[in-house]
Design an enzyme around this catalytic site. Sequence first.
Site, short mmCIF file in Angstrom:
data_model
loop_
_atom_site.label_atom_id
_atom_site.label_comp_id
_atom_site.label_asym_id
_atom_site.label_seq_id
_atom_site.Cartn_x
_atom_site.Cartn_y
_atom_site.Cartn_z
N GLN A 100 17.62 43.92 75.37
CA GLN A 100 18.68 44.50 76.19
C GLN A 100 18.36 45.96 76.53
OE1 GLN A 100 22.83 44.03 75.07
NE2 GLN A 100 22.31 42.43 73.62
N TYR A 188 24.30 49.40 77.58
CA TYR A 188 24.75 49.70 78.94
C TYR A 188 25.31 51.12 79.01
CZ TYR A 188 27.26 49.23 83.38
OH TYR A 188 27.71 49.41 84.67
#
Length: 290
Positions: A100, A188
């Site tokens: 990720q 994120y």
Amino acid sequence: MSVAVVTGSNKGIGLAIVRALCKQFEGDVYLTARDLGRGEEAVKILTSEGLKPKFQQLDITDVSSITSAAAFFRETYGGVDILVNNAGIAFKPATPFSIQAEVTLKTNFFATRDVLTHFMPLIKSGGRVVNVSSFMGSLALNLCSEEFQQRFRSEDITEDELVGLMERFVEKTKTGEHKKDGWPELVYGVSKTGLTTLSMILARRLSKERPHDNVANAPFAPLGAGPGWVRTDMAGDKAPKSPDEGAVIPVYLALLPPGATEPHGCFVTEKGDSAVVKSFTLKLGLRELS
């Protein structure tokens, strides 16, 4: 002829930004996407609504694609009037954390930085650059160590130092040492902390390098736009805002009138004319215009 370019705009907020610009901007509006078929299909959707977007293939993770697009806009329009950096990704939790981190930062930070590197010299006097950031960036920042918070908020952080910090986060996730090193479990969010900080670094730099643009036609330098929680493939279907509602702030910033001096090089979550709200995180620069 004036021209606006929106990255990652074949769906979601990006598509909604193109839709709004087609209605409000007096010039050509380019929808861009890395996939030719999806991009052309998105253009058909807007065309069926009576709008007239144009299409340019652009994969922000491919530098050769960026340079080709930049050359096209330089040769065709003599530069760019509006650039909205909307392209970005987010993973579902099931994906290994280190993967990720590597892929998300590659797109949301490093690739967007590549776009800015090649497109900023093309921005015309009085132009607008809007980087679509996120409130998750502020959340991630508040969960960083005091040392990292101080550096991200500092007014003397350089682009090279910021790049080093983003690379450090990715490397630490590979060994599982990121939390010990002072990073949060928010990939994120960290990517958007980096993007917002980059916007501010570039704003400060451009205030020195192109002062007349920033005085007479500000904000020339990048602005971070926080569209909020929007119903998209990335954010899910429970979000309170529609893509068209999420496009309001980026479009507002992209179409600020000539001669506007604020907002400039900051993160904006609401449109309007009120004072600066500093409760966000000291000097990180959120301006909530309500």
